[in-house]
Design an enzyme around this catalytic site. Sequence first.
Site, PDB file in Angstrom:
ATOM      1  N   LEU A 197     -72.465 -26.451 -32.647  1.00  0.00           N
ATOM      2  CA  LEU A 197     -71.083 -26.199 -32.255  1.00  0.00           C
ATOM      3  C   LEU A 197     -71.085 -25.855 -30.773  1.00  0.00           C
ATOM      4  CD1 LEU A 197     -69.826 -23.959 -35.218  1.00  0.00           C
ATOM      5  CD2 LEU A 197     -69.442 -26.406 -34.901  1.00  0.00           C
ATOM      6  N   ASP A 198     -70.063 -26.305 -30.044  1.00  0.00           N
ATOM      7  CA  ASP A 198     -69.950 -25.938 -28.638  1.00  0.00           C
ATOM      8  C   ASP A 198     -69.959 -24.425 -28.495  1.00  0.00           C
ATOM      9  OD1 ASP A 198     -69.663 -28.615 -28.069  1.00  0.00           O
ATOM     10  OD2 ASP A 198     -67.472 -28.536 -27.966  1.00  0.00           O
ATOM     11  N   LYS A 199     -70.353 -23.965 -27.322  1.00  0.00           N
ATOM     12  CA  LYS A 199     -70.419 -22.526 -27.059  1.00  0.00           C
ATOM     13  C   LYS A 199     -69.129 -21.823 -27.453  1.00  0.00           C
ATOM     14  CE  LYS A 199     -70.891 -19.160 -23.287  1.00  0.00           C
ATOM     15  NZ  LYS A 199     -71.112 -18.976 -21.827  1.00  0.00           N
TER      16      LYS A 199
ATOM     17  N   THR B  61     -66.749 -22.844 -29.462  1.00  0.00           N
ATOM     18  CA  THR B  61     -66.219 -23.187 -30.786  1.00  0.00           C
ATOM     19  C   THR B  61     -66.855 -22.270 -31.816  1.00  0.00           C
ATOM     20  OG1 THR B  61     -65.865 -25.515 -30.202  1.00  0.00           O
ATOM     21  CG2 THR B  61     -66.021 -24.997 -32.536  1.00  0.00           C
TER      22      THR B  61
ATOM     23  N   ARG C  66     -62.231 -32.536 -29.611  1.00  0.00           N
ATOM     24  CA  ARG C  66     -61.569 -32.213 -28.353  1.00  0.00           C
ATOM     25  C   ARG C  66     -61.151 -33.479 -27.609  1.00  0.00           C
ATOM     26  NH1 ARG C  66     -65.891 -28.462 -25.547  1.00  0.00           N
ATOM     27  NH2 ARG C  66     -64.245 -28.283 -23.966  1.00  0.00           N
TER      28      ARG C  66
END
Length: 342
Positions: A148-150, A152, A262
């Site tokens: 997961l993105d930082k 998110t 996104r």
Amino acid sequence: MNDPFKQAADNRKVLKADESAAGRLDAFLTAALSGEFSRNRIKSLIEQGAVSINGSTIIEPKRKVHPGDVFEIALPEPEDPEPKGEEIALDVLYEDDDLIVLVKPAGLVVHPGAGNWTGTLVNALIHHCGDSLSGIGGVRRPGIVHRLDKETSGVMVVAKNDVAHRHLSDQFADHGRTGPLERAYQAVVWGRPRQLKGTINAPLGRALDRTKRAVKREESDDAREAITHYEVVERYLEKPDGTCLASTVVCHLETGRTHQIRVHMAHIGHPLIGDPEYGAAFRTKANLLPEPAKAVVNRFHRQALHAFMLQFEHPTTGETMHFEAPMPADMEVLVAALRAEE
């Protein structure tokens, strides 16, 4: 082969090939071990001198196997990881000998890298799991099978051994097309898609600055299939013509590309609130909101994205595992502010 391997010691395996044995040594041992180790791992062990045939050490992975050969594999102790364990609080939903399921908070980087060598999820897992990590590829570390993105938040599963790592990796690579794997996200976006339920099928590749992603033509060299299924579940400040200033959308991933949701939501004209990379041009839309919703939106400095549901097959038991995590507090505040203005 009839029950080919016998444990001679905790770190040693012995095998006698039957009359059907043939082929390359690395391929033969990988099959004989029934997926316990990857072929690359077996090849590496051979090249390191950890495999003997009929008492003689063999360092050639392509060496031919013959009926009656007796193999011995010395398994080295898992090496300590380069990242160091750090005492960082984890929200654990489930844990056993094979895997751990947790809720990653926004702001936590998954894996050490440039600019983030400490304070990551991997550092936290090394400390939390300790000796229960039997090693991924010969190193005592957690097996990251998806990220997961930082900024998110949401549910993640992490492998604790090689077998679980390969099994889970295969499921994520298959994108749930032939198994129970499923991933669902909640996103708060600007506006409202014209169709309340639909599919975004738009290949993704690197953008010009190489840290971002962009929708690409199918014939582009780096274009990779990307499919997102979405449904609008709540609308805020809706007008008589059906348009609204914001909405909550549930997205189900059919593929799992970097920044997929996104980029896809921005591509159809509805970027995530707070997204600094794909929604920056929409930040002035906050001026259309009444106070205090305007102030709440202006203070929301991350993409409003939460991986609320994850489902997969357990690598050992075959059981379908299903986990959900409620929307985090900062997104709850955001949604509550938007609701209050209706």
